[in-house]
Scaffold this active site. Structure first.
Site, PDB file in Angstrom:
ATOM      1  N   ASP A 157      -0.176   5.531   1.394  1.00 46.37           N
ATOM      2  CA  ASP A 157       0.226   4.127   1.436  1.00 46.37           C
ATOM      3  C   ASP A 157       0.430   3.748   2.896  1.00 46.37           C
ATOM      4  O   ASP A 157       0.549   4.628   3.757  1.00 46.37           O
ATOM      5  CB  ASP A 157       1.516   3.912   0.637  1.00 46.37           C
ATOM      6  CG  ASP A 157       1.627   2.493   0.092  1.00 46.37           C
ATOM      7  OD1 ASP A 157       1.589   1.541   0.905  1.00 46.37           O
ATOM      8  OD2 ASP A 157       1.752   2.324  -1.132  1.00 46.37           O
TER       9      ASP A 157
ATOM     10  N   ASP B  38      -4.166   4.153   6.248  1.00 42.23           N
ATOM     11  CA  ASP B  38      -4.782   2.833   6.117  1.00 42.23           C
ATOM     12  C   ASP B  38      -6.141   3.056   5.466  1.00 42.23           C
ATOM     13  O   ASP B  38      -7.039   3.663   6.064  1.00 42.23           O
ATOM     14  CB  ASP B  38      -4.931   2.183   7.489  1.00 42.23           C
ATOM     15  CG  ASP B  38      -5.432   0.751   7.400  1.00 42.23           C
ATOM     16  OD1 ASP B  38      -6.140   0.411   6.433  1.00 42.23           O
ATOM     17  OD2 ASP B  38      -5.144  -0.030   8.329  1.00 42.23           O
TER      18      ASP B  38
ATOM     19  N   TYR C 161     -11.320 -11.158  -3.724  1.00 40.72           N
ATOM     20  CA  TYR C 161     -10.567 -10.194  -4.531  1.00 40.72           C
ATOM     21  C   TYR C 161     -11.197 -10.029  -5.912  1.00 40.72           C
ATOM     22  O   TYR C 161     -11.398  -8.901  -6.389  1.00 40.72           O
ATOM     23  CB  TYR C 161      -9.119 -10.658  -4.674  1.00 40.72           C
ATOM     24  CG  TYR C 161      -8.260  -9.772  -5.537  1.00 40.72           C
ATOM     25  CD1 TYR C 161      -7.774  -8.553  -5.059  1.00 40.72           C
ATOM     26  CD2 TYR C 161      -7.906 -10.155  -6.828  1.00 40.72           C
ATOM     27  CE1 TYR C 161      -6.976  -7.738  -5.847  1.00 40.72           C
ATOM     28  CE2 TYR C 161      -7.104  -9.349  -7.621  1.00 40.72           C
ATOM     29  CZ  TYR C 161      -6.640  -8.144  -7.131  1.00 40.72           C
ATOM     30  OH  TYR C 161      -5.845  -7.343  -7.921  1.00 40.72           O
TER      31      TYR C 161
ATOM     32  N   LYS D 292     -12.744  -6.652  -7.572  1.00 47.42           N
ATOM     33  CA  LYS D 292     -12.160  -6.079  -8.783  1.00 47.42           C
ATOM     34  C   LYS D 292     -13.132  -6.061  -9.956  1.00 47.42           C
ATOM     35  O   LYS D 292     -13.066  -5.182 -10.823  1.00 47.42           O
ATOM     36  CB  LYS D 292     -10.874  -6.831  -9.146  1.00 47.42           C
ATOM     37  CG  LYS D 292      -9.704  -6.450  -8.259  1.00 47.42           C
ATOM     38  CD  LYS D 292      -9.472  -4.949  -8.332  1.00 47.42           C
ATOM     39  CE  LYS D 292      -8.437  -4.435  -7.390  1.00 47.42           C
ATOM     40  NZ  LYS D 292      -8.252  -2.977  -7.507  1.00 47.42           N
TER      41      LYS D 292
ATOM     42  N   THR E 104       5.615  -7.201 -10.356  1.00 52.10           N
ATOM     43  CA  THR E 104       6.094  -6.370  -9.256  1.00 52.10           C
ATOM     44  C   THR E 104       6.966  -7.231  -8.339  1.00 52.10           C
ATOM     45  O   THR E 104       6.960  -8.469  -8.417  1.00 52.10           O
ATOM     46  CB  THR E 104       4.922  -5.804  -8.445  1.00 52.10           C
ATOM     47  OG1 THR E 104       4.201  -6.902  -7.853  1.00 52.10           O
ATOM     48  CG2 THR E 104       3.975  -5.004  -9.338  1.00 52.10           C
TER      49      THR E 104
END
Length: 258
Positions: A46, A73, A165, A169, A200
């Protein structure tokens, strides 16, 4: 988590080596915790160093084996693959790969430059393939493995506001199905988990407003919050021997939105 749920244990996960991308916060942190609680040997990467280190301490304090965390990264593919290699040498070849990391930053069609496109793809699409490439030799040696790629319900529902995005995905299903045949010859399963709108901390802080709450109430068949641990439970199933004949599939966890 409600005390009314009686959740399964997966003995086959004990001692399994698992590598997770984006394991420091959100869904990824729930996956790291759930697998550690099952007795798996967990490693994750992470860019959220403080949160990741705190998670490792929290899991150890609860009496489970602390995960191995490395800062990475994912846009640096060389670093990602070297990290996987280093951890595999330390822990043993991985049995499970969870390609979880992503960033759903909002953007408009007219604002996307080539540089921005490349950067978003470098985060949301490219690392998954190269993580598979890095773990596959070890899984082939073991003659078994489970690869779990994360997609998003956003492209299923034609959600707007982040077209790069949704492009990335949607391609996850192609990656899953494109690898399942070749890797299946080595008894390696490849599946997709597709989350709905998971509450989240990031989603609540950045995107959830009153309109969003109304959308959830209107669109989800099951009322209530979709939480990170709900996704982690699906990952446990797919990582375990219970899913021994599941491959090339998409498992949607969205409370019935799509």
């Amino acid at each position: 988590m409600s005390a009314t749920y009686q959740l399964a244990s997966y003995p086959s996960l004990k001692g399994k080596r698992v590598f997770i991308t984006g394991g420091g916060t959100g869904i990824g942190a729930a996956i790291v915790s759930a697998l550690a609680e099952q007795g798996a040997i967990v490693a994750f990467v992470d860019i959220a160093r403080d949160a990741s280190e705190a998670l490792c301490k929290q899991i150890a304090a609860a009496g489970f084996t602390a995960p191995s965390f490395r800062y990475c990264d994912l846009r640096d593919i060389g670093s990602l693959q070297n990290t996987i290699k280093e951890l595999a040498e330390q822990l043993g070849d991985f049995d499970v790969l969870v390609n979880n990391a992503a960033n759903d930053e909002r953007h408009k069609l007219e604002d996307v430059t080539q540089e921005y496109w490349d950067n978003r793809i470098a985060i949301n699409q490219r690392p998954s393939f190269f993580a598979v490439q890095a773990v596959a030799p070890g899984m082939i040696r073991k003659k078994a493995g489970s690869i779990i790629n994360f997609s998003s319900i956003s492209w299923h529902t034609s959600s707007g506001g982040f077209p790069v995005y949704t492009t990335a995905k949607s391609s996850v299903l192609g990656l899953t199905r494109g690898l399942a045949r070749d890797l299946g010859a080595h008894n390696i399963r490849v599946n997709t988990v597709t989350p709905g709108w998971v509450m989240t901390e990031r989603q609540i802080e950045l995107w959830l407003d009153e309109k969003g709450k109304e959308d959830i109430k209107r669109n989800q068949c099951l009322q209530g919050e979709l939480l990170p641990w709900h996704l982690a439970r699906m990952v446990l199933f797919l990582a375990s021997d219970e899913s021994v004949m599941c491959t090339a599939q998409e498992f949607i966890v969205d409370a019935g939105w799509a």
